[in-house]
Design a protein around this motif. Structure first.
Motif, short mmCIF file in Angstrom:
data_model
loop_
_atom_site.label_atom_id
_atom_site.label_comp_id
_atom_site.label_asym_id
_atom_site.label_seq_id
_atom_site.Cartn_x
_atom_site.Cartn_y
_atom_site.Cartn_z
N LYS A 5 2.80 3.93 3.98
CA LYS A 5 3.46 3.01 3.06
C LYS A 5 3.62 1.67 3.78
CE LYS A 5 7.28 2.98 -0.14
NZ LYS A 5 8.48 3.67 -0.60
N VAL A 62 0.86 -1.18 0.00
CA VAL A 62 0.00 0.00 0.00
C VAL A 62 0.89 1.23 0.00
CG1 VAL A 62 -1.74 1.31 1.28
CG2 VAL A 62 -1.82 -1.18 1.27
N ASP A 63 0.61 2.16 -0.92
CA ASP A 63 1.35 3.42 -0.97
C ASP A 63 0.33 4.55 -1.13
OD1 ASP A 63 3.27 5.34 -1.08
OD2 ASP A 63 4.05 4.78 -3.05
N ALA A 64 -0.20 5.00 0.00
CA ALA A 64 -1.24 6.03 0.00
C ALA A 64 -0.74 7.24 0.77
CB ALA A 64 -2.52 5.50 0.61
N GLY A 65 -0.14 8.18 0.07
CA GLY A 65 0.37 9.39 0.72
C GLY A 65 1.48 9.05 1.69
#
Length: 74
Positions: free
Chosen positions: A39, A33-36
């Motif tokens: 990570k 997951v790389d959301a803002g």
């Protein structure tokens, strides 16, 4: 030493190493997951098998090149 003979010796060494080592293991890091600012990563263990036939073929090819390199010198 001629380049063909050097390549033959190199193939023999790689073939013997391939016969001695069954597989190569390494760890790969993947981003899940790389959301803002968030990570999430995960480590995944991977294994690559080395077939025995590949080591045998490398040794035979190396011996052939070594023989051809020496025969060309005579």
């Amino acid at each position: 030493m001629k380049p063909m003979a050097i390549l033959g010796v190199l193939l023999i060494v790689i073939g013997i190493a391939g016969l001695a080592i069954d597989n190569i293991s390494f760890t790969e890091r993947k981003t899940i997951v790389d959301a803002g600012p968030l990570k999430v990563t995960a480590d995944e263990q991977r294994t690559i098998p080395i077939p025995t036939i590949a080591g045998i073929v490398a040794v035979i090819a190396g011996a052939g090149l070594l023989f051809m390199g020496r025969a060309a010198r005579s």
